[in-house]
Write a protein that holds these residues in place. Sequence first.
Motif, PDB file in Angstrom:
ATOM      1  N   GLU A  55      41.084  51.045  40.231  1.00  0.00           N
ATOM      2  CA  GLU A  55      40.905  50.549  41.600  1.00  0.00           C
ATOM      3  C   GLU A  55      40.820  51.709  42.592  1.00  0.00           C
ATOM      4  O   GLU A  55      40.054  51.666  43.554  1.00  0.00           O
ATOM      5  CB  GLU A  55      42.060  49.632  42.001  1.00  0.00           C
ATOM      6  CG  GLU A  55      42.068  48.284  41.316  1.00  0.00           C
ATOM      7  CD  GLU A  55      42.709  48.311  39.943  1.00  0.00           C
ATOM      8  OE1 GLU A  55      43.069  49.420  39.466  1.00  0.00           O
ATOM      9  OE2 GLU A  55      42.850  47.232  39.343  1.00  0.00           O
ATOM     10  N   HIS A  59      37.036  52.467  42.438  1.00  0.00           N
ATOM     11  CA  HIS A  59      36.777  51.257  43.215  1.00  0.00           C
ATOM     12  C   HIS A  59      36.348  50.130  42.294  1.00  0.00           C
ATOM     13  O   HIS A  59      35.415  49.373  42.568  1.00  0.00           O
ATOM     14  CB  HIS A  59      35.682  51.532  44.269  1.00  0.00           C
ATOM     15  CG  HIS A  59      35.632  50.507  45.361  1.00  0.00           C
ATOM     16  ND1 HIS A  59      34.569  49.666  45.529  1.00  0.00           N
ATOM     17  CD2 HIS A  59      36.521  50.184  46.316  1.00  0.00           C
ATOM     18  CE1 HIS A  59      34.805  48.870  46.555  1.00  0.00           C
ATOM     19  NE2 HIS A  59      35.974  49.163  47.048  1.00  0.00           N
ATOM     20  N   GLN A  60      37.042  50.002  41.157  1.00  0.00           N
ATOM     21  CA  GLN A  60      36.631  49.048  40.153  1.00  0.00           C
ATOM     22  C   GLN A  60      37.830  48.357  39.516  1.00  0.00           C
ATOM     23  O   GLN A  60      38.652  49.007  38.873  1.00  0.00           O
ATOM     24  CB  GLN A  60      35.815  49.768  39.057  1.00  0.00           C
ATOM     25  CG  GLN A  60      35.226  48.837  38.009  1.00  0.00           C
ATOM     26  CD  GLN A  60      34.142  47.936  38.587  1.00  0.00           C
ATOM     27  OE1 GLN A  60      33.094  48.403  38.973  1.00  0.00           O
ATOM     28  NE2 GLN A  60      34.418  46.645  38.706  1.00  0.00           N
ATOM     29  N   GLY A  61      37.931  47.048  39.722  1.00  0.00           N
ATOM     30  CA  GLY A  61      38.871  46.227  38.972  1.00  0.00           C
ATOM     31  C   GLY A  61      38.099  45.452  37.912  1.00  0.00           C
ATOM     32  O   GLY A  61      36.925  45.745  37.659  1.00  0.00           O
TER      33      GLY A  61
ATOM     34  N   PHE B  52      45.951  41.000  40.780  1.00  0.00           N
ATOM     35  CA  PHE B  52      44.616  41.590  40.852  1.00  0.00           C
ATOM     36  C   PHE B  52      44.565  42.833  41.740  1.00  0.00           C
ATOM     37  O   PHE B  52      44.134  43.887  41.317  1.00  0.00           O
ATOM     38  CB  PHE B  52      43.611  40.539  41.332  1.00  0.00           C
ATOM     39  CG  PHE B  52      42.249  41.102  41.641  1.00  0.00           C
ATOM     40  CD1 PHE B  52      41.628  41.962  40.756  1.00  0.00           C
ATOM     41  CD2 PHE B  52      41.592  40.778  42.822  1.00  0.00           C
ATOM     42  CE1 PHE B  52      40.377  42.506  41.030  1.00  0.00           C
ATOM     43  CE2 PHE B  52      40.343  41.302  43.098  1.00  0.00           C
ATOM     44  CZ  PHE B  52      39.741  42.174  42.208  1.00  0.00           C
ATOM     45  N   GLU B  55      47.090  47.391  43.787  1.00  0.00           N
ATOM     46  CA  GLU B  55      46.854  48.814  44.092  1.00  0.00           C
ATOM     47  C   GLU B  55      46.319  48.979  45.503  1.00  0.00           C
ATOM     48  O   GLU B  55      46.661  49.942  46.200  1.00  0.00           O
ATOM     49  CB  GLU B  55      45.842  49.416  43.098  1.00  0.00           C
ATOM     50  CG  GLU B  55      46.371  49.603  41.698  1.00  0.00           C
ATOM     51  CD  GLU B  55      46.270  48.359  40.838  1.00  0.00           C
ATOM     52  OE1 GLU B  55      45.912  47.282  41.382  1.00  0.00           O
ATOM     53  OE2 GLU B  55      46.564  48.444  39.647  1.00  0.00           O
ATOM     54  N   LEU B  56      45.449  48.039  45.901  1.00  0.00           N
ATOM     55  CA  LEU B  56      44.815  48.167  47.214  1.00  0.00           C
ATOM     56  C   LEU B  56      45.645  47.519  48.313  1.00  0.00           C
ATOM     57  O   LEU B  56      45.717  48.032  49.425  1.00  0.00           O
ATOM     58  CB  LEU B  56      43.408  47.546  47.176  1.00  0.00           C
ATOM     59  CG  LEU B  56      42.459  48.151  46.123  1.00  0.00           C
ATOM     60  CD1 LEU B  56      41.098  47.458  46.178  1.00  0.00           C
ATOM     61  CD2 LEU B  56      42.286  49.653  46.312  1.00  0.00           C
ATOM     62  N   GLU B  81      45.322  42.026  34.238  1.00  0.00           N
ATOM     63  CA  GLU B  81      44.381  42.015  35.357  1.00  0.00           C
ATOM     64  C   GLU B  81      43.010  41.621  34.860  1.00  0.00           C
ATOM     65  O   GLU B  81      42.400  42.352  34.091  1.00  0.00           O
ATOM     66  CB  GLU B  81      44.347  43.388  36.054  1.00  0.00           C
ATOM     67  CG  GLU B  81      43.507  43.398  37.316  1.00  0.00           C
ATOM     68  CD  GLU B  81      42.031  43.661  37.053  1.00  0.00           C
ATOM     69  OE1 GLU B  81      41.183  42.868  37.514  1.00  0.00           O
ATOM     70  OE2 GLU B  81      41.729  44.668  36.379  1.00  0.00           O
ATOM     71  N   ILE B 128      35.929  44.377  44.294  1.00  0.00           N
ATOM     72  CA  ILE B 128      36.059  45.230  43.097  1.00  0.00           C
ATOM     73  C   ILE B 128      36.159  44.404  41.813  1.00  0.00           C
ATOM     74  O   ILE B 128      36.213  44.972  40.727  1.00  0.00           O
ATOM     75  CB  ILE B 128      37.241  46.228  43.178  1.00  0.00           C
ATOM     76  CG1 ILE B 128      38.589  45.508  43.174  1.00  0.00           C
ATOM     77  CG2 ILE B 128      37.096  47.140  44.392  1.00  0.00           C
ATOM     78  CD1 ILE B 128      39.740  46.438  42.900  1.00  0.00           C
ATOM     79  N   ALA B 129      36.161  43.077  41.931  1.00  0.00           N
ATOM     80  CA  ALA B 129      36.032  42.219  40.748  1.00  0.00           C
ATOM     81  C   ALA B 129      34.579  42.152  40.291  1.00  0.00           C
ATOM     82  O   ALA B 129      34.292  41.640  39.211  1.00  0.00           O
ATOM     83  CB  ALA B 129      36.546  40.814  41.038  1.00  0.00           C
ATOM     84  N   ALA B 130      33.669  42.669  41.102  1.00  0.00           N
ATOM     85  CA  ALA B 130      32.257  42.744  40.719  1.00  0.00           C
ATOM     86  C   ALA B 130      31.961  44.166  40.226  1.00  0.00           C
ATOM     87  O   ALA B 130      32.827  45.039  40.238  1.00  0.00           O
ATOM     88  CB  ALA B 130      31.373  42.381  41.910  1.00  0.00           C
ATOM     89  N   ASP B 132      30.982  47.681  40.514  1.00  0.00           N
ATOM     90  CA  ASP B 132      30.905  48.590  41.659  1.00  0.00           C
ATOM     91  C   ASP B 132      29.568  49.314  41.727  1.00  0.00           C
ATOM     92  O   ASP B 132      28.970  49.416  42.796  1.00  0.00           O
ATOM     93  CB  ASP B 132      32.039  49.620  41.610  1.00  0.00           C
ATOM     94  CG  ASP B 132      32.006  50.552  42.810  1.00  0.00           C
ATOM     95  OD1 ASP B 132      32.100  50.045  43.945  1.00  0.00           O
ATOM     96  OD2 ASP B 132      31.839  51.775  42.639  1.00  0.00           O
ATOM     97  N   MET B 246      29.222  41.483  33.326  1.00  0.00           N
ATOM     98  CA  MET B 246      29.939  41.575  34.597  1.00  0.00           C
ATOM     99  C   MET B 246      29.027  41.241  35.777  1.00  0.00           C
ATOM    100  O   MET B 246      29.354  40.420  36.625  1.00  0.00           O
ATOM    101  CB  MET B 246      30.446  43.008  34.737  1.00  0.00           C
ATOM    102  CG  MET B 246      31.255  43.253  35.960  1.00  0.00           C
ATOM    103  SD  MET B 246      32.993  42.830  35.711  1.00  0.00           S
ATOM    104  CE  MET B 246      33.723  43.899  36.955  1.00  0.00           C
TER     105      MET B 246
END
Lengths: 388, 388
Positions: A55, A59-61, B52, B55-56, B81, B128-130, B132, B246
């Motif tokens: 993250e 910048h990636q979950g 999820f 961190e952010l 996650e 960030i679930a998509a 990046d 993804m």
Amino acid sequence: MSDVRVAGTGLTPFGNTPDRTGRDLFAEATIAAFEDSGVPREDVDAVFYGNFMGELAEHQGHQGPLMAEAAGVRAPATRYESACASAGTAVRDAVLQLRNGEIDVALVGGAERMTNLGTAGATEALAIAADDLWEVRAGATFPGAYALMARAYFEEYGGDRTDLAHVAVKNHENALTNEKAQYQSEISVDDVLEAPLVSEPLGLYDSCPLSDGAAALVLTSQEYADEHDLDAPVAITGSGQGGDRMALHGRAHLARTPAAREAGAEAYVDAGIEPSDVDLAEVHDCFTIAEVLALEALDLEPIGEGISAARDGRTTANGETPVNLSGGLKAKGHPVGATGASQIAEVAKLLSRDHPNSEHVEDARIGLAHNAGGTVASATVHVLEVTR
Amino acid sequence: MSDVRVAGTGLTPFGNTPDRTGRDLFAEATIAAFEDSGVPREDVDAVFYGNFMGELAEHQGHQGPLMAEAAGVRAPATRYESACASAGTAVRDAVLQLRNGEIDVALVGGAERMTNLGTAGATEALAIAADDLWEVRAGATFPGAYALMARAYFEEYGGDRTDLAHVAVKNHENALTNEKAQYQSEISVDDVLEAPLVSEPLGLYDSCPLSDGAAALVLTSQEYADEHDLDAPVAITGSGQGGDRMALHGRAHLARTPAAREAGAEAYVDAGIEPSDVDLAEVHDCFTIAEVLALEALDLEPIGEGISAARDGRTTANGETPVNLSGGLKAKGHPVGATGASQIAEVAKLLSRDHPNSEHVEDARIGLAHNAGGTVASATVHVLEVTR
């Protein structure tokens, strides 16, 4: 219950590759692991992926499906995050699902891209493995936390910086033959002692580096391995996981790591072995003191005696129980999310006599891998055995 | 294999509580779950926690041990996650470990603190679930991605914004009795159609809100439940997980969600039931179109007919198969890491006649929970059944 076999392993070089993405690194590791295994990608039933700071660093979950895609695999995929023990928890769940017949083939591994954040940025990102409210905001970072643990150890059991230096010297020595290691360079006790202090008593050479890298394992059930006539002589026969309070202030004893002790005890019982049966181990030496604490928690050394193990040669390559023949996190490198899987890969290679350091452990039949998160608020231990 | 029992459930109110930390929220949910279960904290063997964006939103990783601590539990703890399916994957691994006898008691759940980031910040964090590299950097956010899926659906099967509006109206109606729901307010089709467009054809009322909240479950083996004479009549009898590419550009069909189909098919076989046996379902309606796609992927509606299910009353409270009697993500709220566990809690309460909406499903014996991550690159499905 089925035996779980290590069918294939793959590692990228560990080091400074800030321009390579996590998916790029993991793809490389999986290509090697599939090739090593002889298992086709279509046979993978599930993907278990460890990553810690994606993250913040990328910048990636939601990296489970992303990494399955990078590996060319179409299967359910889950990301495990337990700080530096992320891949250890991924391995553990894969092992439990395999041996209980839920799946036959697992792709397991992890990756971390860290150096793109720079030293200060990565140190800050690593800090989120500690308690944000009670440690991080007070300025705590991991070198500081492990320095507290080292001081508590010295206070209670004795020992000094020279003892710790021998851990670093040993692990660098072991890495000389490891072409994937971040450092293939000999260091002396004086080098360690003269290096800049990071957080007293820990100096620069007491600390593992920041690393980019990936590790992948193809694990299968024994039935699958037999049916497909795989060359997979090493089995994961024991698995354990332990947990502890997150912040150091919550611990009863700063110089002990009960999460590792619980994980080890569970793994020993699970495998039906005693600590004295262990022929070699990869332990989580993010700092030199961490290796000492791990040896004691795993009952490979009595309490208070782990400090002299490297110095007196008990854990060196030709010692009674060689520890971190790969070079350990210290010299091999520590791309956080990859580490727990890379340890399994190293132990499997050592036990199957397919490792440059196998010559030191010709008769080894049982190996152990210990992966820890934070100041060991999380720990996993796996026991591996040669089956032939 | 052991049956897995839902011994206790606990939910915080879902809504806007930006000043409450994730650990504060999870502690509250676990207090309720333990009280509901009658299981002492000391009996917990392992903690499975979904989160999820910690961190952010909270500068906090390694939440497994932190949340075990918040729950007053000393046991190995792992954070799962999988974006919005994080808790679904946590539930799944707990179920597999319980039924295979690896553990007897699991604390499972999740939490998310989101609203402290503000609307723009949380939307960015959700992104960030998509992918990046290929989606987020091109400006994609989830309302946009689901709008593409809705357009593809309309193009291929017909339907319009009014059909989707009926999904939102139904779920708000269901939430009127749910005191933990973020919205307990009736809305009309006109309200939905007249609300500002977020990403055409999806408007504000087609979208679930940003939410803070937590959910906790105490799950046990059947043996433990029997031995301790627990009031735990609902069992989790089926579990499935699916994965997909993804990024949307990698999908064969924008209006289908094969990860959910695979998860559902696996869960149905696992439970030994047919889709037609399902009496009620909680599905992942992050947007109205998502509920439609879920119904079709789960074979609760034929392909191309899910769009009319709410409008024609097949999925309303008094319909054939009520869907999202809790209010769904749409009206109950969607604290991402908590959602998958909250769905299990709602289904268990409905099946045990301990839910304000139980009156609509007096004869229900089988319920389903569907949790999805991203644009359904991850999905889990669980089947629950009354055992008495």
